[in-house]
Design a protein around this motif. Structure first.
Motif, short mmCIF file in Angstrom:
data_model
loop_
_atom_site.label_atom_id
_atom_site.label_comp_id
_atom_site.label_asym_id
_atom_site.label_seq_id
_atom_site.Cartn_x
_atom_site.Cartn_y
_atom_site.Cartn_z
N VAL A 180 0.79 -1.20 0.13
CA VAL A 180 -0.05 -0.02 0.03
C VAL A 180 0.93 1.27 -0.08
O VAL A 180 1.60 1.40 0.84
CB VAL A 180 -0.86 0.00 1.28
CG1 VAL A 180 -1.70 1.42 1.38
CG2 VAL A 180 -1.81 -1.14 1.29
N LEU A 181 0.57 2.01 -1.10
CA LEU A 181 1.42 3.30 -1.25
C LEU A 181 0.30 4.27 -1.38
O LEU A 181 -0.53 4.40 -1.76
CB LEU A 181 2.33 3.37 -2.46
CG LEU A 181 3.49 2.44 -2.17
CD1 LEU A 181 4.45 2.29 -3.52
CD2 LEU A 181 4.39 2.53 -1.02
N HIS A 182 0.68 5.72 -0.49
CA HIS A 182 0.05 6.72 -0.82
C HIS A 182 0.56 7.44 -2.04
O HIS A 182 1.68 7.93 -2.08
CB HIS A 182 -0.02 7.67 0.23
CG HIS A 182 -0.56 7.04 1.67
ND1 HIS A 182 -2.07 7.19 2.08
CD2 HIS A 182 -0.51 5.81 2.28
CE1 HIS A 182 -2.23 6.53 3.11
NE2 HIS A 182 -1.12 5.83 3.29
N GLN A 183 -0.28 7.65 -2.89
CA GLN A 183 0.06 8.35 -4.17
C GLN A 183 -0.19 10.04 -4.07
O GLN A 183 -1.55 10.21 -4.04
CB GLN A 183 -0.60 7.90 -5.47
CG GLN A 183 -0.39 6.52 -5.76
CD GLN A 183 1.23 6.16 -6.20
OE1 GLN A 183 2.03 6.97 -6.92
NE2 GLN A 183 1.85 5.31 -5.37
N LYS A 184 0.94 10.56 -4.17
CA LYS A 184 0.68 12.11 -3.94
C LYS A 184 -0.07 12.68 -4.78
O LYS A 184 -1.03 13.78 -4.51
CB LYS A 184 2.03 12.75 -3.84
CG LYS A 184 2.05 14.29 -3.37
CD LYS A 184 3.70 14.80 -3.54
CE LYS A 184 3.54 16.06 -2.92
NZ LYS A 184 5.00 16.52 -3.05
N SER A 185 -0.03 12.60 -6.03
CA SER A 185 -1.12 13.11 -7.26
C SER A 185 -2.44 12.87 -7.02
O SER A 185 -3.23 13.66 -7.23
CB SER A 185 -0.37 12.64 -8.56
OG SER A 185 -0.61 11.30 -8.66
N GLU A 186 -2.88 11.61 -6.79
CA GLU A 186 -4.18 11.02 -6.81
C GLU A 186 -4.99 11.41 -5.44
O GLU A 186 -5.98 11.04 -5.36
CB GLU A 186 -3.93 9.50 -7.07
CG GLU A 186 -3.55 9.12 -8.52
CD GLU A 186 -3.70 7.74 -8.61
OE1 GLU A 186 -3.10 7.24 -9.75
OE2 GLU A 186 -4.05 6.99 -7.88
N LYS A 187 -3.87 11.74 -4.34
CA LYS A 187 -4.53 11.89 -3.04
C LYS A 187 -5.41 10.66 -2.42
O LYS A 187 -6.36 10.63 -1.64
CB LYS A 187 -5.57 13.00 -3.06
CG LYS A 187 -4.59 14.36 -3.49
CD LYS A 187 -3.86 14.69 -2.39
CE LYS A 187 -3.19 16.22 -2.96
NZ LYS A 187 -2.35 16.76 -1.57
N ASN A 196 0.64 9.94 5.83
CA ASN A 196 -0.44 10.47 6.24
C ASN A 196 -0.70 11.76 5.42
O ASN A 196 -1.49 12.55 5.36
CB ASN A 196 -0.45 10.86 7.91
CG ASN A 196 -0.63 9.65 8.45
OD1 ASN A 196 -1.15 8.67 8.30
ND2 ASN A 196 -0.10 9.68 9.86
N LYS A 197 0.76 12.24 4.99
CA LYS A 197 0.54 13.62 4.02
C LYS A 197 0.26 13.11 2.32
O LYS A 197 0.59 13.97 1.75
CB LYS A 197 1.77 14.44 4.20
CG LYS A 197 1.70 15.02 5.60
CD LYS A 197 3.13 15.86 5.71
CE LYS A 197 3.19 16.65 6.86
NZ LYS A 197 2.34 17.91 6.84
N ASN A 198 -0.01 12.01 2.11
CA ASN A 198 -0.30 11.60 0.82
C ASN A 198 0.99 11.59 -0.03
O ASN A 198 1.05 11.62 -1.05
CB ASN A 198 -1.50 12.07 0.36
CG ASN A 198 -2.79 12.04 0.82
OD1 ASN A 198 -3.19 10.62 0.97
ND2 ASN A 198 -3.36 13.05 1.34
N VAL A 199 2.34 11.24 0.79
CA VAL A 199 3.60 11.26 0.15
C VAL A 199 3.74 9.90 -0.23
O VAL A 199 3.46 8.95 0.53
CB VAL A 199 4.73 11.93 0.94
CG1 VAL A 199 5.89 11.61 0.11
CG2 VAL A 199 4.32 13.44 1.25
N ASN A 200 4.20 9.65 -1.41
CA ASN A 200 4.48 8.25 -2.05
C ASN A 200 5.85 7.74 -1.40
O ASN A 200 6.84 7.91 -1.92
CB ASN A 200 4.77 8.20 -3.62
CG ASN A 200 4.98 7.04 -4.08
OD1 ASN A 200 4.91 5.85 -3.22
ND2 ASN A 200 5.23 6.83 -5.39
N ALA A 201 5.66 7.27 0.01
CA ALA A 201 7.01 6.72 0.81
C ALA A 201 6.76 5.55 1.13
O ALA A 201 5.67 4.66 1.34
CB ALA A 201 7.03 7.52 2.07
#
Length: 494
Positions: A133-140, A210-215
């Protein structure tokens, strides 16, 4: 049961006990009392069943109190198979017998305790099919990428991260990254084992996600496992996909770099170099965690890797001082709903002195205090119960506190304790003070820094006092007799 199945169960038992011992570190008494009887008796699909001779009521307490420890051990033991573990209390005679298939099958379904679903031990569910699971910055929003396995670190944040002098620099830099105010491609964090490095790295990852950064956080074991699989398949497309995945991350957090030096991992290191090099060129942040300083890696790693690591910011988590440990003691006890004021300064000093290898060791020691919380609520003599908690795992001399030294020296010289630790320059007080410092160092084996904290002096003052008494021992027979007599009195102090 065939030999293959038995070997697998023996493996689970052996690995479970080994990992628990490692997590408990020096707390051998807890291991022997609560965990040594655990045994894997059955594997059915993805379910593994353990049994223990601990009574049911105590087992419930253990699962609650050691929730995080069991969570980590079983996650590691489950690996990529996403196994589920269950544990049940049985009689001593039952577990010591050779368990037949019929006996195993007779275990009632309602009696099985699913550690992953128990109210006492809730674990985050792992992601099947090697998904991450990754948070994609662009797609929020969350995006599923089938590359590796990761568990979201929802329990990690800076609100529950302990900060003191020994780790304030690395914490400050980490927060700069989270605020997007870090302009360097590499952050190299070195720390000896047990100081909170991995906790910090996972906290950074969680805060960024949590900041939707792809980390992504990944340790050497997981990275090497995936890289080895791709190398064995030897498919150009898969190699390219692997590299592109790591290069696409906004922030890559790689832990336990030192482990890449063990074994033959030349091909894996080439992967690692390409990833680091590409990320530097793309001006993307890579955070490296390591149990060795950068200079210690020069023999084990190629110059091209070292030079790129040095192109960023190098920082470290330092060895905590006695003051840091005491501050952590209060912090940790409060986090476990244990009022630190129930312990006297003498008790706290004793706990820290016996658990000052690292933060993890101190946490293990404090867990014993919290586990026996009832004794401290019902009794005023806290130092007695603190010593009782550790009576089988501490050295005899470590059961004596600095207060015992002051008390012994004060009685010998007929001087009040307050005068010995005061700032007074009265010659009698100074002599007693210097001898007390010397005895704390030589008899109790305390560090100069810890002695300084106890006497509210700079550690250089303690070093001076120690050297002064040491010189007098070789030139003054009276001082030699006094120190020898006081040393014996302290060792027999009760």
């Amino acid at each position: 049961m065939n030999n293959k199945n038995q070997k697998e169960l023996d493996f689970f038992t052996r690995e479970f006990l080994s990992r628990v011992r490692n997590e408990l570190d020096t707390d051998r008494l807890t291991y022997k009392t609560l965990f040594s009887s655990w045994k894997a008796v059955k594997k059915e699909g993805l379910d593994v069943y353990f049994e223990t001779t601990i009574p049911e009521k105590r087992l419930s307490e253990v699962k609650t109190f050691y929730k995080n420890l069991l969570k980590k051990v079983f996650e590691d033991l489950g690996g990529v198979e996403d196994l589920k573990f269950h544990v049940k209390s049985v009689s001593v005679n039952y577990i010591q017998e050779k368990i037949s298939n019929e006996e195993i099958e007779s275990i009632q379904e309602e009696d099985k305790i699913n550690i992953f679903e128990s109210n006492n031990l809730v674990l985050p569910k792992t992601i099947n099919d090697d998904e991450v699971v990754l948070h994609q910055k662009s797609e929020k929003k969350k995006k599923i990428i089938k590359e590796s396995q990761i568990i979201p670190y929802s329990d990690y944040n800076f609100d529950n991260f302990f900060i003191a002098d020994f780790n304030d620099e690395v914490t400050y830099i980490s927060k700069q990254i989270i605020k997007n105010e870090f302009d360097f491609p590499i952050l190299f964090i070195s720390s000896q084992s047990g100081m909170g490095k991995t906790h910090l790295l996972k906290t950074i990852c969680a805060e960024l996600q949590n900041k939707n950064v792809n980390a992504l956080y990944i340790n050497e074991t997981s990275f090497s496992e995936k890289a080895t699989k791709i190398l064995l398949e030897n498919k150009v497309a898969e190699k390219s996909k692997f590299l592109n995945f790591f290069n696409s991350l906004d922030v890559l957090i790689l832990d336990d770099l030192q482990n890449f030096s063990y074994g033959n991992k030349k091909s894996t290191l080439r992967f690692l170099f390409n990833i680091i090099d590409n990320r530097i060129n793309d001006k993307k942040i890579t955070i490296i965690g390591c149990e060795k300083g950068i200079d210690e890696l020069t023999i084990e790693f190629e110059d091209r890797i070292i030079s790129r690591l040095k192109s960023g910011i190098l920082t470290s988590i330092n060895k905590p001082t006695n003051k840091d440990y005491l501050k952590y003691l209060d912090y940790y006890l409060k986090s476990k709903n244990f009022d630190p004021s129930l312990l006297s300064d003498e008790s706290k000093e004793f706990i820290v002195r016996n658990h000052n290898k690292n933060i993890r060791e101190l946490s293990g020691g404090l867990n014993r205090i919290v586990f026996f919380k009832k004794d401290f609520l019902e009794n005023k003599n806290d130092f007695y119960y603190v010593r009782k908690c550790f009576e089988n795992i501490t050295k005899t001399i470590d059961k004596i506190s600095p207060n015992a030294v002051i008390d012994t020296v004060g009685k010998y010289y007929k001087i009040n304790k307050k005068d010995i630790i005061s700032k007074s320059r009265n010659s009698s007080f100074v002599v007693a003070r210097h001898i007390s410092m010397y005895l704390c160092r030589e008899v109790l084996e305390m560090s100069f820094e810890a002695i300084g904290d106890f006497f509210s002096r700079d550690h250089s003052s303690v070093v001076h006092a120690h050297k002064k008494i040491k010189r007098q021992l070789s030139t003054n027979s009276s001082t030699e007799r006094t120190v020898k007599e006081l040393s014996e009195d302290i060792k027999n102090y009760n």
